[in-house]
Every structure is written in structure tokens, then in C-alpha cells.
Design a protein around this motif. Structure first.
Motif, short mmCIF file in Angstrom:
data_model
loop_
_atom_site.label_atom_id
_atom_site.label_comp_id
_atom_site.label_asym_id
_atom_site.label_seq_id
_atom_site.Cartn_x
_atom_site.Cartn_y
_atom_site.Cartn_z
N LEU A 140 85.22 31.24 40.06
CA LEU A 140 86.12 32.31 40.48
C LEU A 140 87.13 32.48 39.35
CD1 LEU A 140 86.72 34.13 42.93
CD2 LEU A 140 88.39 32.44 43.66
N VAL A 141 87.21 33.72 38.82
CA VAL A 141 88.19 33.97 37.76
C VAL A 141 89.35 34.71 38.41
CG1 VAL A 141 88.54 34.86 35.44
CG2 VAL A 141 86.23 34.32 36.19
N ALA A 142 90.55 34.19 38.25
CA ALA A 142 91.68 34.78 38.98
C ALA A 142 92.89 34.98 38.06
CB ALA A 142 92.08 33.87 40.13
N THR A 143 93.71 35.95 38.44
CA THR A 143 95.01 36.07 37.78
C THR A 143 96.00 35.24 38.61
OG1 THR A 143 95.49 38.00 39.11
CG2 THR A 143 94.59 38.40 36.90
N ASP A 144 97.16 34.97 38.06
CA ASP A 144 98.10 34.11 38.78
C ASP A 144 98.49 34.68 40.13
OD1 ASP A 144 98.64 31.83 37.05
OD2 ASP A 144 99.23 33.37 35.63
N ILE A 145 98.76 35.99 40.16
CA ILE A 145 99.23 36.57 41.42
C ILE A 145 98.14 36.48 42.48
CG2 ILE A 145 99.97 38.72 42.53
CD1 ILE A 145 101.61 39.26 40.06
N ALA A 146 96.90 36.84 42.10
CA ALA A 146 95.82 36.82 43.09
C ALA A 146 95.53 35.40 43.57
CB ALA A 146 94.56 37.44 42.50
N ALA A 147 95.81 34.42 42.72
CA ALA A 147 95.45 33.04 43.07
C ALA A 147 96.50 32.34 43.91
CB ALA A 147 95.22 32.24 41.80
N ARG A 148 97.63 33.02 44.14
CA ARG A 148 98.70 32.39 44.92
C ARG A 148 98.17 31.86 46.23
NH1 ARG A 148 103.93 36.21 44.19
NH2 ARG A 148 104.50 35.30 42.21
N GLY A 149 98.38 30.60 46.45
CA GLY A 149 98.03 30.05 47.74
C GLY A 149 96.55 29.88 47.99
N ALA A 204 92.87 33.63 34.23
CA ALA A 204 92.94 34.56 33.10
C ALA A 204 94.30 35.23 33.16
CB ALA A 204 91.83 35.59 33.23
N ARG A 205 94.77 35.68 32.00
CA ARG A 205 96.13 36.23 31.98
C ARG A 205 96.20 37.63 32.59
NH1 ARG A 205 98.16 35.52 26.38
NH2 ARG A 205 98.26 33.33 26.91
N THR A 206 95.15 38.43 32.36
CA THR A 206 95.20 39.82 32.84
C THR A 206 94.03 40.13 33.76
OG1 THR A 206 93.87 40.65 31.02
CG2 THR A 206 96.26 40.57 30.66
N LYS A 207 94.20 41.21 34.52
CA LYS A 207 93.13 41.63 35.43
C LYS A 207 91.90 42.00 34.60
CE LYS A 207 96.61 43.90 38.17
NZ LYS A 207 97.17 45.21 38.48
N TYR A 208 92.16 42.72 33.50
CA TYR A 208 91.09 43.14 32.63
C TYR A 208 90.35 41.91 32.07
CZ TYR A 208 88.88 45.00 28.41
OH TYR A 208 87.98 45.30 27.44
N GLY A 209 91.14 40.94 31.63
CA GLY A 209 90.56 39.71 31.08
C GLY A 209 89.73 38.98 32.12
N ALA A 210 90.21 38.97 33.38
CA ALA A 210 89.48 38.28 34.46
C ALA A 210 88.13 38.96 34.68
CB ALA A 210 90.32 38.30 35.73
N ASP A 211 88.13 40.29 34.73
CA ASP A 211 86.87 41.01 34.93
C ASP A 211 85.89 40.75 33.79
OD1 ASP A 211 87.13 42.27 37.35
OD2 ASP A 211 88.25 43.97 36.54
N LYS A 212 86.44 40.81 32.56
CA LYS A 212 85.60 40.66 31.38
C LYS A 212 84.94 39.26 31.36
CE LYS A 212 86.54 40.92 26.68
NZ LYS A 212 87.44 41.12 25.60
N LEU A 213 85.73 38.28 31.72
CA LEU A 213 85.23 36.91 31.72
C LEU A 213 84.14 36.73 32.78
CD1 LEU A 213 86.06 34.61 29.95
CD2 LEU A 213 87.66 33.85 31.67
N ALA A 214 84.39 37.28 33.98
CA ALA A 214 83.40 37.15 35.06
C ALA A 214 82.09 37.83 34.65
CB ALA A 214 83.95 37.75 36.35
N LYS A 215 82.21 39.00 34.01
CA LYS A 215 81.00 39.72 33.58
C LYS A 215 80.25 38.92 32.52
CE LYS A 215 82.19 44.46 34.48
NZ LYS A 215 83.22 45.32 33.99
#
Ligand code: AMP
Length: 418
Positions: A298-307, A251-262
Motif C-alpha cells: 500500500l503506497v500512502a501519503t501522510d494524510i491518507a495514512a493517518r490512523g 510517498a511525499r505526494t499523491k502523484y508520487g504515490a500513484d506513480k510508485l504503485a503503477k
């Protein structure tokens, strides 16, 4: 080629067998003999190529050669990597490949209480895997000394610089013994990285494996054209396929990631989000649940998904098309690891078509379009951004809008999230 022909000692070979690795990956085939010879190494490789084992296996072998030293439990190898997730994954690899040796490894990273880390250091370790900040902190507190380091690894050097760790790295270099073996890995080699590597390495051997854009060839890539407001329906539709055991969704944003997971959880699809606003423990827990397949999505933003390194991750879903083409390549590289199968599904609405074009240009191929789905793109119109106004409007003063010399009120936008 087999691992046996790389002259690897039995306890490590046994562990490799237990990991069910049959043949070395290209970077392992090239790097292991060079590192065992004692050479410095400049490796141009990204995660997913088997890079960790390429340095962990020979380091374990070199360190276990000196049995007397093992008993002293001095830190003889230091691996520095930019993120906690990577540090934990590298630590897990050392523990896995070294499980039949006497060597001990510990992992040091920030964002959590230091007590567990310091007590493990006090018990004596041979290998430390660390992120730069906490490492320097524990050096300052005298829990760590780099005096005895024989083999130093700087991993993901380009990300390290991107994340602003250059000063920490320089400080660390001053504390390392001058006589040492150094291994330097980076996915890209821009001039700043080449310069940094030259301050660390001595007559290095160079190893380059599969440049970023060619690893994507083994991954099945699909594009679904869909209206923005139908993306969630399409996602639910796709996830009805039970053969998708797990999927990493970007997901592009943290907010978007949370919303999608919910949203997914409400539909009884077990999902968790991972991003920079979550505590280290919550992120690690989500990652473990995902690896153990107790969480399906698992819904992730790019930074959190690094590695993020999940064995057998077969599906990556781009809920939005990234606006930087290289990000797409990094994202889909989370699947299809070390020759395994992988599928990358991307949702593209009208406004994202331009990004898709950039991606196809970068990877030099057209991505297959899936037309046969329930939510085809209907709205093909891309909303134009408002046209800039070149003509200065004459101010028209009337009683109602005249505000004298008052400055316009400052607008405070929402903070940007990643
Ligand atoms: P890395 O590039 O170090 O992040 O490794 C990517 C993935 O490949 C990890 O999940 C490793 O467990 C796996 N791997 C590493 N070497 C091999 C190998 N020789 N055969 C099969 N899988 C491997």
C-alpha cells in the motif's frame, strides 16, 4: 496483569480472548478501571498503544449494565474522531469487543451517500462513532439526537484541531447533555488542547502513556543511502524478499504515490495507492485489500495514512525521508503495534541527509545503516539552492528585451499536492 483482574464482564472477556489479546496494554490497565468508576479522563496517547480498546471495553460494559435501556436503543455513547478511516476502525473495534453483548454500534462519516447510515440509525443504535461534519449534518436533518448521550469520547483531539474541526466540536458540545462522562484523547497536549479539554472534562483523571518518541524503540530501523534515481530499483530489490508479506510505503505526494504503485504493478508486485484524491470507496477498498493481504503493497501519503491500523503490519518503507522529524515517528508507528515486531526501512539520498539528522536528534539514536546493497549512493553532492542576488542588476534595455511598462506575465505553477 490479566484482563480478568480488571473486572470485565464475561461477554466482553470472551470477545477479548477471541481477539487473542492476552494482557492489557499500559493504557488499558490504567484507563479501564477509571472509566468503569465513572471518571472523566484526559488521555495522552497515540494510536498503536491500544487506546481504542481502553475506552471501547469500559464503554460497552457501562452501557450493557442497564439492560432496560439497551432495549430502547437510544444513542448513549458518542465517539468523535477526525478521519473516516479512524471512525471505521473504531467502529470495527466496538463491534469486535461487543459481539457478545446486545449493544449496537454504527459508524457515520462523510464523502459517501448517507442512506446506509441513516437507515442503520433508524433501526436504533446505542453507540455512534462519527466524524464531525457528517455528524452535524445528520443532527440537522434530525436523524441523530445527542439528548441521551451518557459517555462522550473526543478522540485524536490534536488532529481534530489541526484539521480545522474546532467549530464543529464546539457546536457538538452545546448539544450534549451537561451531565455525562467525557473521555478526551490526544497524542500531544499543546496549550490549545489543554484549554479545549478543560471545557469538556469535569475533574478528569489523567493517563499518559509512552510518549511518541519512545514507542519507536521496539521497531527495527534501517537506513539505505541511495541515489534518488535508483530508489525504485532498490525498492524492487528489497521486495524480492518474500518474507515481506506486506509493506506500507510512504510517498511525499499523491502523484508520487500513484506513480510508485503503477511502477510496482508493472513489475508484478501487487500494489495500490491511497491518498486524498481517491474516492472514499476506493480508499476503503485499497485498505481492505491490504489488510486481507490480497494487495502486498500500500503506497500512502501522510494524510491518507493517518490512523491506518493494520494488525501485524511488519514493514514500513519511507521512499522519501520526511522533512519533519515527527512525521517519521508517526509513520514508523504504523508498525510494531501493541508490542508486535516491526521494521522501518528508509531511503535517503544526498539531499535528504539533513532531514535524517533531525530525525536522529528527535529519537535520540542513530539509525542502522545498511551498506551491503546493490545501489549505494554515488552522488554525494547536495545541489545548493540558487544563491539570492543582493545586487540589483542595472536594467539593460535593448530592442529585443525592452517591454515598456508591461507587467511580467504571471506564472501559474502547478497546484501543490500532498
Ligand atoms: P489502537 O492504539 O487502539 O489503534 O490499537 C493498536 C492495535 O493494538 C490494534 O490493532 C489492536 O487490535 C491491538 N491491541 C489492542 N489492545 C491489545 C492487547 N491488549 N493485546 C494485543 N493487541 C492489542
Amino acid at each position: 496483569m490479566q484482563f480478568q483482574s480488571l473486572n470485565i464482564i464475561d461477554p466482553i472477556l470472551k470477545a477479548i480472548e477471541e481477539e487473542e489479546y492476552t494482557t492489557p496494554t499500559p493504557i488499558q490497565e490504567e484507563s479501564i478501571p477509571l472509566i468503569l468508576k465513572g471518571n472523566d479522563l484526559l488521555g495522552c496517547a497515540q494510536t498503536g498503544t491500544g487506546k481504542t480498546a481502553a475506552f471501547a471495553i469500559p464503554i460497552l460494559q457501562l452501557l450493557s449494565a442497564n439492560k432496560a435501556y439497551v432495549k430502547k436503543r437510544k444513542i448513549r455513547s458518542l465517539i468523535v474522531t477526525p478521519t473516516r478511516e479512524l471512525a471505521i476502525q473504531i467502529g470495527d473495534s466496538f463491534k469486535a469487543y461487543g459481539r457478545h453483548t446486545d449493544l449496537r454500534c454504527t459508524v457515520i462519516f462523510g464523502g459517501v451517500n448517507q442512506n446506509k447510515q441513516t437507515s442503520s440509525l433508524q433501526g436504533g443504535v446505542d453507540i455512534v462513532v462519527a466524524t464531525p461534519g457528517r455528524l452535524l449534518d445528520l443532527i440537522n436533518q434530525r436523524f441523530i439526537s445527542l439528548r441521551d448521550v451518557e459517555i462522550f469520547v473526543l478522540d485524536e483531539a490534536d488532529r481534530m484541531l489541526d484539521m480545522g474541526f474546532i467549530h464543529d466540536v464546539k457546536k457538538m458540545l452545546e448539544l450534549l447533555p451537561k451531565r455525562r462522562q467525557s473521555l478526551f484523547f490526544s497524542a500531544t497536549m499543546p496549550p490549545a488542547i489543554v484549554k479545549l479539554s478543560s471545557t469538556i472534562l469535569y475533574k478528569p483523571s489523567e493517563v499518559t502513556v509512552t510518549p511518541v518518541s519512545s514507542t519507536v524503540d521496539i521497531i527495527k530501523q534501517q537506513i539505505y543511502f541511495v541515489d534518488k534515481e535508483n530508489k525504485k530499483n532498490l525498492l524492487i530489490e528489497i521486495l524480492k524478499d518474500e518474507s515481506i508479506k506486506t509493506a506500507l510505503i510512504f510517498a511525499r505526494t499523491k502523484y508520487g504515490a500513484d506513480k510508485l504503485a503503477k511502477m510496482l504493478s508493472k513489475k508484478k508486485i501487487k500494489a495500490e495507492a491511497i491518498h486524498g484524491d481517491k474516492s472514499q470507496n476506493a480508499r476503503q477498498r485499497a485498505l481492505t485489500n491490504f489488510k486481507e493481504q490480497t494487495t502486498r503493497i500500500l503506497v500512502a501519503t501522510d494524510i491518507a495514512a493517518r490512523g491506518i491500523d493494520v494488525d501485524d503490519l511488519e514493514y514500513v518503507i519511507n521512499y522519501e525521508i520526511p522533512n519533519i522529524a515527527e512525521t517519521y515517528v508517526h509513520r514508523i508507528g504504523r508498525t510494531g503495534r501493541a508490542g508486535a515486531k516491526g521494521t522501518a526501512i528508509s531511503f535517503c539520498d544526498a539531499s535528504e541527509k539533513a532531514y535524517l539528522k533531525d530525525i536522529e536528534k528527535l529519537i535520540s539514536k542513530r539509525i542502522d545503516v545498511v551498506n551491503d546493497h546493490e545501489f549505494p549512493l554515488m552522488n554525494h553532492v547536495v545541489e545548493e539552492p540558487p544563491k539570492p542576488q543582493f545586487k540589483k542588476k542595472k536594467p539593460s534595455y535593448s530592442r529585443s528585451n525592452y517591454s515598456g511598462n508591461k507587467k511580467p506575465r504571471r506564472q501559474f505553477g502547478k497546484p501543490k499536492s500532498s
